[in-house]
Design an enzyme around this catalytic site. Structure first.
Site, PDB file in Angstrom:
ATOM      1  N   TYR A  71       3.315  -6.401  17.269  1.00 32.77           N
ATOM      2  CA  TYR A  71       3.652  -5.586  16.088  1.00 32.77           C
ATOM      3  C   TYR A  71       4.448  -4.354  16.499  1.00 32.77           C
ATOM      4  O   TYR A  71       5.501  -4.047  15.932  1.00 32.77           O
ATOM      5  CB  TYR A  71       2.382  -5.166  15.352  1.00 32.77           C
ATOM      6  CG  TYR A  71       2.612  -4.050  14.371  1.00 32.77           C
ATOM      7  CD1 TYR A  71       3.321  -4.269  13.186  1.00 32.77           C
ATOM      8  CD2 TYR A  71       2.127  -2.763  14.614  1.00 32.77           C
ATOM      9  CE1 TYR A  71       3.540  -3.240  12.281  1.00 32.77           C
ATOM     10  CE2 TYR A  71       2.342  -1.738  13.718  1.00 32.77           C
ATOM     11  CZ  TYR A  71       3.049  -1.975  12.556  1.00 32.77           C
ATOM     12  OH  TYR A  71       3.276  -0.952  11.668  1.00 32.77           O
TER      13      TYR A  71
ATOM     14  N   LYS B 182       8.611  -3.077  15.731  1.00 30.86           N
ATOM     15  CA  LYS B 182       9.057  -1.768  15.247  1.00 30.86           C
ATOM     16  C   LYS B 182      10.041  -1.140  16.235  1.00 30.86           C
ATOM     17  O   LYS B 182      11.054  -0.542  15.845  1.00 30.86           O
ATOM     18  CB  LYS B 182       7.860  -0.840  15.036  1.00 30.86           C
ATOM     19  CG  LYS B 182       6.929  -1.257  13.918  1.00 30.86           C
ATOM     20  CD  LYS B 182       7.605  -1.187  12.556  1.00 30.86           C
ATOM     21  CE  LYS B 182       6.627  -1.447  11.422  1.00 30.86           C
ATOM     22  NZ  LYS B 182       7.276  -1.393  10.090  1.00 30.86           N
TER      23      LYS B 182
ATOM     24  N   SER C 267       6.537   3.233  13.066  1.00 34.57           N
ATOM     25  CA  SER C 267       5.115   3.392  13.376  1.00 34.57           C
ATOM     26  C   SER C 267       4.928   4.141  14.683  1.00 34.57           C
ATOM     27  O   SER C 267       5.762   4.063  15.592  1.00 34.57           O
ATOM     28  CB  SER C 267       4.471   2.011  13.485  1.00 34.57           C
ATOM     29  OG  SER C 267       3.195   2.085  14.071  1.00 34.57           O
TER      30      SER C 267
ATOM     31  N   ASN D 296       1.158  -9.920   0.804  1.00 32.61           N
ATOM     32  CA  ASN D 296       0.000  -9.078   1.131  1.00 32.61           C
ATOM     33  C   ASN D 296      -0.189  -7.995   0.075  1.00 32.61           C
ATOM     34  O   ASN D 296      -0.592  -6.881   0.375  1.00 32.61           O
ATOM     35  CB  ASN D 296       0.169  -8.446   2.514  1.00 32.61           C
ATOM     36  CG  ASN D 296      -1.144  -7.892   3.042  1.00 32.61           C
ATOM     37  OD1 ASN D 296      -2.209  -8.405   2.742  1.00 32.61           O
ATOM     38  ND2 ASN D 296      -1.068  -6.820   3.806  1.00 32.61           N
TER      39      ASN D 296
ATOM     40  N   GLY E  77      -4.909  -4.290  22.987  1.00 31.08           N
ATOM     41  CA  GLY E  77      -3.809  -3.473  22.494  1.00 31.08           C
ATOM     42  C   GLY E  77      -4.215  -2.139  21.918  1.00 31.08           C
ATOM     43  O   GLY E  77      -3.366  -1.282  21.666  1.00 31.08           O
TER      44      GLY E  77
ATOM     45  N   TYR F 220       0.813  -1.214   0.000  1.00 29.07           N
ATOM     46  CA  TYR F 220       0.000   0.000   0.000  1.00 29.07           C
ATOM     47  C   TYR F 220       0.853   1.274   0.000  1.00 29.07           C
ATOM     48  O   TYR F 220       0.785   2.084  -0.933  1.00 29.07           O
ATOM     49  CB  TYR F 220      -0.930  -0.045   1.210  1.00 29.07           C
ATOM     50  CG  TYR F 220      -1.784   1.179   1.425  1.00 29.07           C
ATOM     51  CD1 TYR F 220      -2.415   1.816   0.359  1.00 29.07           C
ATOM     52  CD2 TYR F 220      -1.985   1.681   2.706  1.00 29.07           C
ATOM     53  CE1 TYR F 220      -3.219   2.930   0.574  1.00 29.07           C
ATOM     54  CE2 TYR F 220      -2.793   2.778   2.930  1.00 29.07           C
ATOM     55  CZ  TYR F 220      -3.403   3.410   1.859  1.00 29.07           C
ATOM     56  OH  TYR F 220      -4.187   4.513   2.072  1.00 29.07           O
ATOM     57  N   ILE F 221       1.675   1.453   1.007  1.00 28.16           N
ATOM     58  CA  ILE F 221       2.473   2.678   1.097  1.00 28.16           C
ATOM     59  C   ILE F 221       3.602   2.659   0.070  1.00 28.16           C
ATOM     60  O   ILE F 221       3.894   3.665  -0.583  1.00 28.16           O
ATOM     61  CB  ILE F 221       3.035   2.860   2.518  1.00 28.16           C
ATOM     62  CG1 ILE F 221       1.898   2.862   3.543  1.00 28.16           C
ATOM     63  CG2 ILE F 221       3.834   4.155   2.621  1.00 28.16           C
ATOM     64  CD1 ILE F 221       2.358   2.787   4.973  1.00 28.16           C
TER      65      ILE F 221
END
Length: 335
Positions: free
Chosen positions: A148, A152, A124, A35, A293, A11-12
């Site tokens: 996750y 990072k 992130s 993905n 979370g 995506y990015i």
């Protein structure tokens, strides 16, 4: 410059390919398409009007990475590749540590072997954990509320140690807030496999009739309407932030982290209303339990990006929702 984008078909990454190409750089996509879809490359070529170099491979394949860096005479790397779903990371944490942390170590080893020491890392805002104050600036204490986020955070620490050990490295960590929207052409956008984990693609699929209704995880947060508040940044603004980061990399004396956001927070209910206005489609929803979370509110201080990178987000909520709806309409037409 010749720029390698790990996860560049995602995506990015795909939107950053456009920003780099329009600025005269030569992007090279490296992706295993776990993905993303290979058709993205064809659509990128249609947008920019020329071929896009692409290598299919896993981020943990050090020999292939080294060969790619050498064959394409890469000057700098933008490292997007990795797994990114907060909820999923609590279910399969080992896969997240393997892909994100070990994958980064493999990339760094390849870069060392190829003598390429310019790196922009896709970090992130999750590294700030549960905010102690808002807006979040780069001096906020670091922690993580899910695996996750911890991947990072670990990678940032690895990169900080690397820079301290070897001054030849130029390393910049960009802490994203919530990327949303799509390219103005409507030909590329966020296209998750299965049920979306992020808010806007979920709303878009409800609008398109692919999903019956939106589930809102919690309506009892300490926010104006009880739903979670996030800093939503248009993906093309984010892509242009990477362009500014590459210019800033040269001669960078210290490891540096910079927020990329808008400085403005919107709630889930505000995002639904904005999308309904853009699409003229009612979005049915229901409230359900909070996700593990998740936090109440998260939005950026953007002063460092403005002063150091000379970058600010230019696109607003209407641009985000209109472009997202245009992409979803196109996506539905080719499904």
């Amino acid at each position: 410059m010749n720029i390698l984008l790990t996860g560049g078909a995602g995506y990015i990454g795909s939107h950053t390919v456009i920003a780099l190409s329009e600025a005269g750089h030569t992007p090279v996509i490296y992706d295993n398409f776990c993905n993303s879809n290979k058709s993205v490359v064809e659509r990128l070529e249609k947008i920019i009007g020329k071929p896009v170099a692409m290598v299919e491979g896993d981020i943990r394949d050090t020999p292939l990475l080294t060969k790619t860096l050498q064959n394409h005479e890469i000057n700098a790397v933008i490292h997007f590749a990795g797994l990114k779903a907060v909820g999923e990371s609590s279910i399969i944490p080992l896969e997240y540590y393997s892909s994100n942390v070990y994958g980064t170590l493999c990339l760094l080893e390849a870069m060392n072997q190829a003598r390429v020491k310019n790196l922009v890392f896709s970090s992130s805002a999750t590294v700030y954990g549960d905010p102690q104050y808002l807006p979040l600036d780069e001096q906020h204490p670091l922690s993580a509320t899910n695996p996750y986020g911890r991947t990072k955070l670990h990678i940032e620490e690895i990169l900080k140690d690397l820079k301290a050990s070897d001054s030849e490295w130029n390393v910049l960590c960009l802490r994203y807030f919530n990327p949303v929207g799509a390219h103005v052409s409507g030909l590329i956008g966020e296209d998750p496999n299965g049920v979306p984990n992020n808010l806007l693609p979920f709303i878009a699929q409800v609008a398109a009739g692919k999903l019956a209704k939106l589930k809102i995880f919690g309506n009892d947060y300490s926010t104006p309407d009880g739903t979670g508040v996030r800093d939503y940044i248009h993906v093309m603004d984010l892509a242009e932030g990477h362009l500014a980061a590459l210019s800033y990399l040269e001669g960078l004396s210290d490891w540096t982290a910079i927020n990329l956001g808008t400085g403005q927070g919107y709630s889930v209910l505000e995002m639904i209303k904005a999308y309904e206005m853009a699409s003229r489609i009612e979005i049915p929803f229901e409230f359900t339990l909070r996700r593990p979370g998740d936090i109440a509110a998260c939005y950026a201080s953007v002063e460092k990006a403005k002063s150091d990178l000379g970058w600010v987000a230019k696109r607003g909520l209407e641009d985000i929702c209109v472009s997202s709806y245009k992409w979803q309409t196109y996506r539905s037409s080719i499904a």
